[in-house]
Design a protein around this motif. Structure first.
Motif, PDB file in Angstrom:
ATOM      1  N   ALA A 105       0.998  -1.188   0.155  1.00 30.28           N
ATOM      2  CA  ALA A 105      -0.040  -0.101  -0.025  1.00 30.28           C
ATOM      3  C   ALA A 105       1.045   0.961  -0.100  1.00 30.28           C
ATOM      4  CB  ALA A 105      -0.855  -0.039   1.250  1.00 30.28           C
ATOM      5  N   GLU A 106       1.895   1.301   0.951  1.00 31.59           N
ATOM      6  CA  GLU A 106       2.817   2.371   0.912  1.00 31.59           C
ATOM      7  C   GLU A 106       3.478   2.821  -0.221  1.00 31.59           C
ATOM      8  OE1 GLU A 106       2.907   4.371   3.226  1.00 31.59           O
ATOM      9  OE2 GLU A 106       4.741   5.729   3.194  1.00 31.59           O
ATOM     10  N   ALA A 107       4.073   1.495  -0.773  1.00 29.06           N
ATOM     11  CA  ALA A 107       4.939   1.797  -2.069  1.00 29.06           C
ATOM     12  C   ALA A 107       4.031   2.412  -3.038  1.00 29.06           C
ATOM     13  CB  ALA A 107       5.601   0.494  -2.417  1.00 29.06           C
ATOM     14  N   CYS A 108       2.829   1.530  -3.486  1.00 33.96           N
ATOM     15  CA  CYS A 108       1.794   2.092  -4.488  1.00 33.96           C
ATOM     16  C   CYS A 108       1.509   3.443  -4.295  1.00 33.96           C
ATOM     17  CB  CYS A 108       0.665   1.338  -4.481  1.00 33.96           C
ATOM     18  SG  CYS A 108       1.005  -0.369  -5.120  1.00 33.96           S
ATOM     19  N   HIS A 109       1.294   4.016  -3.190  1.00 33.62           N
ATOM     20  CA  HIS A 109       0.945   5.226  -2.942  1.00 33.62           C
ATOM     21  C   HIS A 109       2.070   6.458  -2.957  1.00 33.62           C
ATOM     22  CE1 HIS A 109      -0.826   8.855  -0.643  1.00 33.62           C
ATOM     23  NE2 HIS A 109       0.141   8.860   0.002  1.00 33.62           N
ATOM     24  N   PHE A 110       3.261   5.987  -2.695  1.00 35.76           N
ATOM     25  CA  PHE A 110       4.331   6.806  -2.968  1.00 35.76           C
ATOM     26  C   PHE A 110       4.566   6.904  -4.323  1.00 35.76           C
ATOM     27  CE2 PHE A 110       9.141   6.943  -3.521  1.00 35.76           C
ATOM     28  CZ  PHE A 110       9.234   8.371  -3.071  1.00 35.76           C
ATOM     29  N   CYS A 111       4.545   5.750  -5.077  1.00 37.19           N
ATOM     30  CA  CYS A 111       4.799   5.850  -6.403  1.00 37.19           C
ATOM     31  C   CYS A 111       3.715   6.488  -7.422  1.00 37.19           C
ATOM     32  CB  CYS A 111       5.130   4.360  -7.263  1.00 37.19           C
ATOM     33  SG  CYS A 111       5.547   4.290  -8.921  1.00 37.19           S
ATOM     34  N   ALA A 112       2.610   6.503  -6.950  1.00 42.47           N
ATOM     35  CA  ALA A 112       1.565   7.569  -7.490  1.00 42.47           C
ATOM     36  C   ALA A 112       1.486   8.966  -7.572  1.00 42.47           C
ATOM     37  CB  ALA A 112       0.101   6.934  -6.917  1.00 42.47           C
ATOM     38  N   GLN A 113       2.056   9.081  -6.151  1.00 44.48           N
ATOM     39  CA  GLN A 113       2.282  10.548  -6.106  1.00 44.48           C
ATOM     40  C   GLN A 113       3.599  10.805  -6.831  1.00 44.48           C
ATOM     41  OE1 GLN A 113       0.294  12.021  -3.852  1.00 44.48           O
ATOM     42  NE2 GLN A 113       1.114  13.891  -4.936  1.00 44.48           N
ATOM     43  N   LEU A 114       4.504  10.010  -7.061  1.00 46.59           N
ATOM     44  CA  LEU A 114       5.708  10.503  -8.268  1.00 46.59           C
ATOM     45  C   LEU A 114       5.130  10.673  -9.418  1.00 46.59           C
ATOM     46  CD1 LEU A 114       8.418   8.026  -7.215  1.00 46.59           C
ATOM     47  CD2 LEU A 114       8.335  10.268  -6.392  1.00 46.59           C
ATOM     48  N   LEU A 115       4.282   9.865  -9.634  1.00 43.83           N
ATOM     49  CA  LEU A 115       3.672  10.022 -11.210  1.00 43.83           C
ATOM     50  C   LEU A 115       2.788  11.302 -11.312  1.00 43.83           C
ATOM     51  CD1 LEU A 115       3.097   8.624 -13.883  1.00 43.83           C
ATOM     52  CD2 LEU A 115       1.060   7.579 -12.868  1.00 43.83           C
ATOM     53  N   ALA A 116       2.068  11.652 -10.242  1.00 42.18           N
ATOM     54  CA  ALA A 116       1.277  12.582 -10.141  1.00 42.18           C
ATOM     55  C   ALA A 116       1.780  13.914 -10.177  1.00 42.18           C
ATOM     56  CB  ALA A 116       0.280  12.764  -8.974  1.00 42.18           C
ATOM     57  N   ASP A 117       3.104  14.007  -9.686  1.00 39.86           N
ATOM     58  CA  ASP A 117       3.920  15.351  -9.507  1.00 39.86           C
ATOM     59  C   ASP A 117       4.893  15.264 -10.660  1.00 39.86           C
ATOM     60  OD1 ASP A 117       2.847  15.744  -7.282  1.00 39.86           O
ATOM     61  OD2 ASP A 117       4.508  14.800  -5.903  1.00 39.86           O
ATOM     62  N   GLY A 118       4.790  14.199 -11.999  1.00 39.61           N
ATOM     63  CA  GLY A 118       5.575  14.354 -13.063  1.00 39.61           C
ATOM     64  C   GLY A 118       6.889  14.103 -12.897  1.00 39.61           C
ATOM     65  N   LEU A 119       7.092  13.404 -11.661  1.00 41.92           N
ATOM     66  CA  LEU A 119       8.723  12.835 -11.703  1.00 41.92           C
ATOM     67  C   LEU A 119       8.957  11.739 -12.344  1.00 41.92           C
ATOM     68  CD1 LEU A 119       8.783  14.035  -7.767  1.00 41.92           C
ATOM     69  CD2 LEU A 119      10.232  15.166  -9.596  1.00 41.92           C
ATOM     70  N   VAL A 120       8.089  10.742 -12.484  1.00 42.64           N
ATOM     71  CA  VAL A 120       8.302   9.792 -13.508  1.00 42.64           C
ATOM     72  C   VAL A 120       7.623   9.365 -14.499  1.00 42.64           C
ATOM     73  CG1 VAL A 120       9.209   8.298 -11.345  1.00 42.64           C
ATOM     74  CG2 VAL A 120       6.743   8.029 -11.882  1.00 42.64           C
ATOM     75  N   ASP A 121       8.027   8.741 -15.577  1.00 44.64           N
ATOM     76  CA  ASP A 121       7.300   8.468 -16.903  1.00 44.64           C
ATOM     77  C   ASP A 121       6.458   7.082 -16.741  1.00 44.64           C
ATOM     78  OD1 ASP A 121       6.489   7.656 -19.269  1.00 44.64           O
ATOM     79  OD2 ASP A 121       8.442   7.785 -20.265  1.00 44.64           O
ATOM     80  N   GLY A 122       5.294   7.276 -16.776  1.00 40.50           N
ATOM     81  CA  GLY A 122       4.255   6.042 -16.551  1.00 40.50           C
ATOM     82  C   GLY A 122       4.454   5.076 -17.309  1.00 40.50           C
ATOM     83  N   GLU A 123       4.857   5.258 -18.560  1.00 39.77           N
ATOM     84  CA  GLU A 123       5.194   4.324 -19.611  1.00 39.77           C
ATOM     85  C   GLU A 123       6.533   3.676 -19.231  1.00 39.77           C
ATOM     86  OE1 GLU A 123       3.145   3.911 -22.259  1.00 39.77           O
ATOM     87  OE2 GLU A 123       1.885   5.120 -21.016  1.00 39.77           O
TER      88      GLU A 123
END
Ligand code: G
Ligand code: G
Ligand code: MN
Ligand code: NA
Length: 257
Positions: free
Chosen positions: A72-90
């Motif tokens: 849960a924690e890891a998914c939440h953290f990564c979703a936040q990185l994506l929302a903040d434009g810090l990672v490429d979802g692809e």
């Protein structure tokens, strides 16, 4: 028993945290993933290594609850990185270690799907790291669960590859997407011909089975040079970065951008 009790309390008191170790594509230097690694900040004793307590979590069954928290924690953290434009979802994968006992839970698939739903992380960004220990228990059940998760878009990496049975029969039946070359082979690749040969064999195997490949525990430039010459391009190791606390990992991605 004392440790088991402390671990139970640690979960309730929020003493666990996750660090993230970058996974790098050496061809362009991009961070293409991260492995979530459990850390325990004991209020009196300070940081405790999972090497010392993972087994207690596993044997006591506490791993089911702690592993659920990790997901849960890891998914939440990564979703936040994506929302903040810090990672490429692809291109970016979040890797989470799954223990045998956690994987064997009858509702494991539903639990993973639940973490993905709650966090709104795109399913294809999640990669589960399993070990050969999971497979040996019951291959039909293992394959069944993996296929159900793959239908959701989740992928799989075989962790510590080469250290267990590494049976080709298993590997052929398992729908894994990636092999992680164990750090024990990487450590001596440049001075032990046997380890170098094992790495060559793993690279060839990944290629012929069409699997992605990542080398773990890369600490030195000569190890990197050797692995690159063999045709391995993805790396995780201290040469690139240690596992980082969440804020430091965000900073690293920010600099890269
Ligand atoms: O994190 P290192 O940084 O010390 O990890 C030591 C061991 O603990 C490794 O074998 C690693 O796979 C395992 N580990 C770390 N985090 C987790 C986790 O969240 N779940 C499980 N099952 N194992 C983990
Ligand atoms: O078992 P698993 O592969 O999940 O565990 C990963 C472990 O490897 C973690 O304990 C992590 O901290 C450790 N690790 C990652 N990179 C390096 C490295 O370059 N050198 C060493 N010695 N350990 C590493
Ligand atoms: Mn791992
Ligand atoms: Na490993």
């Amino acid at each position: 028993l004392r440790l088991e009790n402390d671990l139970r309390l640690a979960l309730a008191r929020g003493e666990f945290e996750l660090h993230f170790q970058p996974q790098v594509d050496a061809r362009d230097g991009k961070v293409v993933g991260a492995e979530a690694l459990l850390r325990w900040q004991h209020p009196q004793l300070g940081p405790q290594s999972p090497a010392q307590f993972i087994q207690v979590l596993e044997e006591s069954g506490l791993i089911v609850e702690v592993g659920g928290w990790v997901l849960a924690e890891a998914c939440h953290f990564c979703a936040q990185l994506l929302a903040d434009g810090l990672v490429d979802g692809e291109r970016f994968s979040l890797c989470v270690n799954i223990s045998p006992r956690q994987f064997r839970q009858h509702d494991f698939v539903e639990r993973v799907a639940g973490s993905l739903r709650d966090s709104q992380l795109p399913n294809a960004m999640l990669k589960l790291e399993i070990t050969e220990g999971i497979v040996i228990q019951n291959i039909d059940d293992t394959v069944g669960k993996m296929l159900r998760l793959k239908k959701h878009g989740v992928s799989f990496a075989m962790d510590d590859f080469g250290t267990g049975y590494s049976s080709l029969t298993y590997l052929k039946r398992l729908p894994v997407d990636m092999l992680k070359i164990d750090q024990s082979f990487v450590r001596d690749a440049t001075n032990d011909p046997n380890d170098a040969e094992i790495i060559r064999a793993i690279v060839a195997m990944a290629r012929s089975l069409g699997l992605a490949l990542i080398a773990e525990g890369v600490e030195q430039q000569d190890q990197l040079d050797f692995l690159q010459a063999q045709g391995c391009h993805l790396y995780q190791g201290y040469l690139f970065s240690r596992p980082l606390p969440q804020e430091a990992f965000r900073d690293l991605l920010g600099i890269q951008h």
